[in-house]
Scaffold this motif. Structure first.
Motif, PDB file in Angstrom:
ATOM      1  N   GLY A  32      -6.268  -9.372  30.238  1.00 37.34           N
ATOM      2  CA  GLY A  32      -6.577 -11.113  30.142  1.00 37.34           C
ATOM      3  C   GLY A  32      -7.898 -11.337  30.087  1.00 37.34           C
ATOM      4  O   GLY A  32      -8.413 -11.923  29.546  1.00 37.34           O
ATOM      5  N   ARG A  35      -9.989 -10.426  27.202  1.00 41.44           N
ATOM      6  CA  ARG A  35      -9.451 -11.153  25.920  1.00 41.44           C
ATOM      7  C   ARG A  35     -10.054 -12.501  26.322  1.00 41.44           C
ATOM      8  O   ARG A  35     -10.516 -12.965  25.170  1.00 41.44           O
ATOM      9  CB  ARG A  35      -8.094 -11.372  25.855  1.00 41.44           C
ATOM     10  CG  ARG A  35      -7.398 -10.032  25.201  1.00 41.44           C
ATOM     11  CD  ARG A  35      -6.015 -10.365  24.721  1.00 41.44           C
ATOM     12  NE  ARG A  35      -5.253  -8.982  24.483  1.00 41.44           N
ATOM     13  CZ  ARG A  35      -4.382  -8.902  25.354  1.00 41.44           C
ATOM     14  NH1 ARG A  35      -4.068  -9.670  26.316  1.00 41.44           N
ATOM     15  NH2 ARG A  35      -4.044  -7.665  25.214  1.00 41.44           N
ATOM     16  N   LEU A  36     -10.144 -12.914  27.429  1.00 40.27           N
ATOM     17  CA  LEU A  36     -10.790 -14.374  27.584  1.00 40.27           C
ATOM     18  C   LEU A  36     -11.985 -14.343  27.303  1.00 40.27           C
ATOM     19  O   LEU A  36     -12.474 -15.350  26.638  1.00 40.27           O
ATOM     20  CB  LEU A  36     -10.408 -14.855  29.076  1.00 40.27           C
ATOM     21  CG  LEU A  36     -10.548 -16.255  29.634  1.00 40.27           C
ATOM     22  CD1 LEU A  36      -9.434 -17.091  28.647  1.00 40.27           C
ATOM     23  CD2 LEU A  36     -10.474 -16.583  30.940  1.00 40.27           C
ATOM     24  N   LEU A  39     -12.247 -14.224  23.593  1.00 45.80           N
ATOM     25  CA  LEU A  39     -11.940 -15.252  23.013  1.00 45.80           C
ATOM     26  C   LEU A  39     -12.699 -16.206  23.029  1.00 45.80           C
ATOM     27  O   LEU A  39     -13.002 -17.243  22.069  1.00 45.80           O
ATOM     28  CB  LEU A  39     -10.503 -15.783  23.644  1.00 45.80           C
ATOM     29  CG  LEU A  39      -9.514 -16.335  22.706  1.00 45.80           C
ATOM     30  CD1 LEU A  39      -8.539 -15.473  22.691  1.00 45.80           C
ATOM     31  CD2 LEU A  39      -9.457 -17.628  23.322  1.00 45.80           C
ATOM     32  N   HIS A  40     -13.371 -16.589  24.106  1.00 47.85           N
ATOM     33  CA  HIS A  40     -14.293 -17.664  24.427  1.00 47.85           C
ATOM     34  C   HIS A  40     -15.608 -17.716  23.616  1.00 47.85           C
ATOM     35  O   HIS A  40     -16.059 -18.304  23.186  1.00 47.85           O
ATOM     36  CB  HIS A  40     -14.714 -17.833  25.990  1.00 47.85           C
ATOM     37  CG  HIS A  40     -13.677 -18.786  26.515  1.00 47.85           C
ATOM     38  ND1 HIS A  40     -13.515 -18.910  27.826  1.00 47.85           N
ATOM     39  CD2 HIS A  40     -12.481 -19.571  26.081  1.00 47.85           C
ATOM     40  CE1 HIS A  40     -12.411 -19.706  28.198  1.00 47.85           C
ATOM     41  NE2 HIS A  40     -11.889 -20.080  26.982  1.00 47.85           N
ATOM     42  N   GLY A 110      -3.818 -25.330  22.106  1.00 50.46           N
ATOM     43  CA  GLY A 110      -4.273 -23.944  22.854  1.00 50.46           C
ATOM     44  C   GLY A 110      -2.887 -23.375  23.023  1.00 50.46           C
ATOM     45  O   GLY A 110      -1.873 -24.288  23.443  1.00 50.46           O
ATOM     46  N   LEU A 112      -0.695 -20.527  24.723  1.00 49.71           N
ATOM     47  CA  LEU A 112      -0.730 -19.252  25.721  1.00 49.71           C
ATOM     48  C   LEU A 112       0.633 -18.705  26.182  1.00 49.71           C
ATOM     49  O   LEU A 112       1.319 -19.512  26.576  1.00 49.71           O
ATOM     50  CB  LEU A 112      -1.322 -20.118  26.917  1.00 49.71           C
ATOM     51  CG  LEU A 112      -2.113 -19.150  28.022  1.00 49.71           C
ATOM     52  CD1 LEU A 112      -3.278 -19.662  28.690  1.00 49.71           C
ATOM     53  CD2 LEU A 112      -1.092 -18.865  29.155  1.00 49.71           C
ATOM     54  N   TYR A 114       1.694 -14.565  27.588  1.00 51.98           N
ATOM     55  CA  TYR A 114       1.363 -12.914  27.745  1.00 51.98           C
ATOM     56  C   TYR A 114       2.394 -12.050  26.993  1.00 51.98           C
ATOM     57  O   TYR A 114       2.148 -11.057  26.957  1.00 51.98           O
ATOM     58  CB  TYR A 114       1.412 -12.700  29.320  1.00 51.98           C
ATOM     59  CG  TYR A 114       2.804 -12.786  30.178  1.00 51.98           C
ATOM     60  CD1 TYR A 114       3.540 -11.827  29.940  1.00 51.98           C
ATOM     61  CD2 TYR A 114       3.172 -14.135  30.554  1.00 51.98           C
ATOM     62  CE1 TYR A 114       4.584 -11.924  30.650  1.00 51.98           C
ATOM     63  CE2 TYR A 114       4.403 -14.094  31.245  1.00 51.98           C
ATOM     64  CZ  TYR A 114       5.070 -13.122  31.168  1.00 51.98           C
ATOM     65  OH  TYR A 114       6.410 -12.996  31.840  1.00 51.98           O
ATOM     66  N   TYR A 157      -3.783 -17.511  23.009  1.00 53.03           N
ATOM     67  CA  TYR A 157      -4.421 -16.812  23.999  1.00 53.03           C
ATOM     68  C   TYR A 157      -3.178 -16.012  24.387  1.00 53.03           C
ATOM     69  O   TYR A 157      -2.161 -16.343  24.952  1.00 53.03           O
ATOM     70  CB  TYR A 157      -4.494 -17.830  25.084  1.00 53.03           C
ATOM     71  CG  TYR A 157      -5.711 -18.945  25.123  1.00 53.03           C
ATOM     72  CD1 TYR A 157      -7.053 -18.586  25.512  1.00 53.03           C
ATOM     73  CD2 TYR A 157      -5.162 -20.082  24.708  1.00 53.03           C
ATOM     74  CE1 TYR A 157      -7.898 -19.612  25.256  1.00 53.03           C
ATOM     75  CE2 TYR A 157      -6.244 -21.207  24.446  1.00 53.03           C
ATOM     76  CZ  TYR A 157      -7.261 -20.864  24.730  1.00 53.03           C
ATOM     77  OH  TYR A 157      -8.293 -21.876  24.632  1.00 53.03           O
ATOM     78  N   HIS A 158      -3.329 -14.744  24.109  1.00 56.76           N
ATOM     79  CA  HIS A 158      -2.330 -13.812  24.644  1.00 56.76           C
ATOM     80  C   HIS A 158      -2.620 -13.127  25.784  1.00 56.76           C
ATOM     81  O   HIS A 158      -3.230 -11.893  25.918  1.00 56.76           O
ATOM     82  CB  HIS A 158      -2.011 -12.533  23.546  1.00 56.76           C
ATOM     83  CG  HIS A 158      -1.283 -11.411  23.804  1.00 56.76           C
ATOM     84  ND1 HIS A 158       0.018 -11.773  24.240  1.00 56.76           N
ATOM     85  CD2 HIS A 158      -1.473 -10.117  23.606  1.00 56.76           C
ATOM     86  CE1 HIS A 158       0.674 -10.451  24.772  1.00 56.76           C
ATOM     87  NE2 HIS A 158      -0.394  -9.383  24.240  1.00 56.76           N
ATOM     88  N   ASN A 165      -8.205 -17.298  35.586  1.00 57.06           N
ATOM     89  CA  ASN A 165      -8.714 -17.842  34.355  1.00 57.06           C
ATOM     90  C   ASN A 165      -8.122 -19.376  34.148  1.00 57.06           C
ATOM     91  O   ASN A 165      -8.801 -19.999  33.102  1.00 57.06           O
ATOM     92  CB  ASN A 165      -8.301 -17.012  33.027  1.00 57.06           C
ATOM     93  CG  ASN A 165      -6.624 -16.635  33.146  1.00 57.06           C
ATOM     94  OD1 ASN A 165      -5.878 -17.839  33.506  1.00 57.06           O
ATOM     95  ND2 ASN A 165      -5.826 -15.744  32.528  1.00 57.06           N
ATOM     96  N   LEU A 169      -9.864 -21.914  31.354  1.00 55.19           N
ATOM     97  CA  LEU A 169      -9.228 -22.069  30.194  1.00 55.19           C
ATOM     98  C   LEU A 169      -9.293 -23.682  29.837  1.00 55.19           C
ATOM     99  O   LEU A 169      -9.278 -24.006  28.823  1.00 55.19           O
ATOM    100  CB  LEU A 169      -8.163 -21.539  30.189  1.00 55.19           C
ATOM    101  CG  LEU A 169      -7.704 -20.071  29.601  1.00 55.19           C
ATOM    102  CD1 LEU A 169      -6.426 -19.746  29.954  1.00 55.19           C
ATOM    103  CD2 LEU A 169      -7.559 -20.456  28.028  1.00 55.19           C
TER     104      LEU A 169
END
Ligand SMILES: Nc1ncnc2c1ncn2[C@@H]1O[C@H](COP(=O)(O)OP(=O)(O)OP(=O)(O)O)[C@@H](O)[C@H]1O
Ligand SMILES: [Zn+2]
Length: 462
Positions: A32, A35-36, A39-40, A110, A112, A114, A157-158, A165, A169
């Motif tokens: 996570g 990825r964040l 992603l960002h 967005g 989101l 998981y 957002y996986h 986060n 986010l």
């Protein structure tokens, strides 16, 4: 000696399960977080939401039917296209919500989640299809949304929303204007609430179970937050989710659409009807009711006058349950009172005389059952319904009469996942030697789904 080996093996199995859980958590947090970051880095390339003041000819054509509404009009539509919404959970509520927001022309969504798409999701999670089975829900939903309206910015957002986060986010980099809680567990509800209070965002929240749904808007225009209404979480074993209680797909569909309506009203500047109200939908009766909520509380731990929650917490610990609905595992019994599905298979293979008691509700037994089982639902056991208890008494009697058992009859108790069966063993322990003959009780750990996974792959899973 044998007993000691069995007990050590059971202990080892338990520890291995705990370790696997911890590994999964660690893995998710690590994935996570990385990825964040990725992603960002990638979303900094997204153009900022334009401060549009007019509509293009294409927009006018696409949105013509809603532009005609005096409540929306051009100013409302322009406002929508400049707003961003974070959807937490792309399941039964999140899918219809995201679909209508995208169709209506929200600026940025967005998405989101998981989790990945499973077959049992398709009856209600209407953005996912047979073609996207096994894909991350966030990506599957983003694909569907982009096909519907390619003009909106869609950010999948996986990952699991967590204390690490959530603020980043919602608040940083992309700056969402509104948050929609479409999750299905209590820790996430507190997490999203606190994150919204700490970042000053309105939270449009809904839930759906069986044939009923609820909706409220929190932290908006002086209304209460989730904690104002529920300062402490409910006991974990009183919470039912869709995989336990069931849900008719259209019910989250209706609630997700209502959520979309409130988001659209807030985003277009019309305000909401539910910042101090709770809307309740009863699909069986076909009835809506709305009740006034208690006001924002001066003593609220997060939005009150002297808040004690000034940063995000450990919500799983606070609620005493996991922030997913996947792995709720009770541990009510001693190891002597439990057997694994492999151990039970040996009992079957060696034709050891025993009673197999299935304590699931009848609707579940109608879906699938082990042939030799008798069924007494946990609720009937707890209420000591005599008609049902007689079933068990007769079965015990039958075994004794055949002379196959001279000592206590072993009763193996099973349910879907191995939680209710543990409760049933506790109830039966109290009845043994009183309402029923003395029996030896064993819970089958992991229940019928463990049986399907580890022993008989042809046994249906639900
Ligand atoms: N903390 C979280 N972070 C990201 N996604 C979450 C979080 N908590 C819940 N979700 C997601 O919210 C969604 C809730 O939707 P829903 O209950 O309809 O789906 P589900 O969990 O797939 O259903 P089922 O209980 O039938 O397996 C799920 O897709 C779940 O993965
Ligand atoms: Zn509050």
């Amino acid at each position: 000696m044998d007993d000691e080996i069995v007990s050590l093996k059971t202990k080892l199995l338990e520890k291995e399960r705990e370790l696997a859980d911890l590994k999964r958590k660690l893995d998710q947090t690590e994935k996570g977080n990385s990825r964040l970051t990725e992603l960002h880095e990638s979303v900094t390339d997204l153009p900022p939401l334009k401060s549009l003041t007019t509509l293009s000819n294409e927009d006018i054509m696409r949105f013509s039917r809603q532009l005609l509404l005096p409540e929306l009009g051009v100013p409302g539509q322009v406002s929508l296209s400049n707003k961003s919404v974070l959807v937490v959970g792309c399941g039964g509520l999140g899918c219809p919500l995201a679909q209508y927001l995208a169709a209506a022309g929200i600026g940025r969504l967005g998405l989101l989640d998981y989790d990945v798409v499973e077959l049992s999701n398709l009856h209600r999670q209407v953005l996912h299809t047979e073609l996207t089975l096994g894909q991350p829900k966030a990506l599957s939903a983003a694909g569907a949304i982009s096909r519907l309206n390619s003009a909106i910015q869609c950010v999948p957002y996986h990952l699991q929303l967590s204390r690490e986060n959530a603020i980043q986010l919602i608040q940083h980099v992309l700056m969402y204007d509104i948050v929609a809680d479409c999750s299905d567990n209590v820790p996430t509800r507190y997490l999203v609430n606190d994150a919204c209070v700490l970042t000053g965002k309105p939270l449009v929240s809904a839930s759906a179970l069986r044939m009923e749904g609820q909706l409220t808007v929190y932290n908006y225009r002086g209304g209460p937050c989730y904690r104002c209404l529920y300062p402490s979480p409910p006991p974990p074993d009183t919470v039912t989710n869709c995989s336990d209680g069931g849900v008719l797909g259209v019910v989250p569909g209706i609630m997700g659409c209502l959520q979309a309506l409130e988001v659209l009203k807030i985003a277009s500047g019309q305000g909401s009807s539910f910042e101090k109200q709770l809307l309740m939908f009863d699909g069986q009766e076909g009835r809506f009711r709305s009740i006034q909520l208690r006001a924002k509380q001066a003593g609220c731990a997060v939005c009150g006058e002297t808040p004690t929650v000034t940063q995000l917490q450990d919500y799983e610990r606070f609620c005493g349950s996991a922030a997913t609905d996947k792995c709720r595992r009770l541990n009510l019994l001693t190891k002597e009172q439990r057997v694994s599905v492999q151990e039970y298979k040996e009992i079957v293979d060696t034709s050891t005389p025993h009673v197999l008691l299935d304590v699931r509700p009848k609707v579940e037994v109608d879906i699938c059952r082990l042939k030799t089982s008798i069924n007494i639902p946990l609720a009937s056991l707890e209420e000591k319904k005599s008609e049902q208890i007689t079933l068990l008494k007769d079965k015990i009697c039958e075994l004794k009469q055949h002379g196959s058992i001279t000592s206590q009859v072993p009763v193996f108790v099973v349910c879907k996942l191995g939680n209710d069966s543990q409760k049933a063993v506790q109830v039966l322990e109290k009845m043994s030697g009183k309402e029923i003959e003395p029996v030896t009780l064993k819970d089958i750990g992991g229940g019928l789904m463990a049986w399907a996974n580890k022993i008989d792959p042809s046994f249906p899973q639900y």
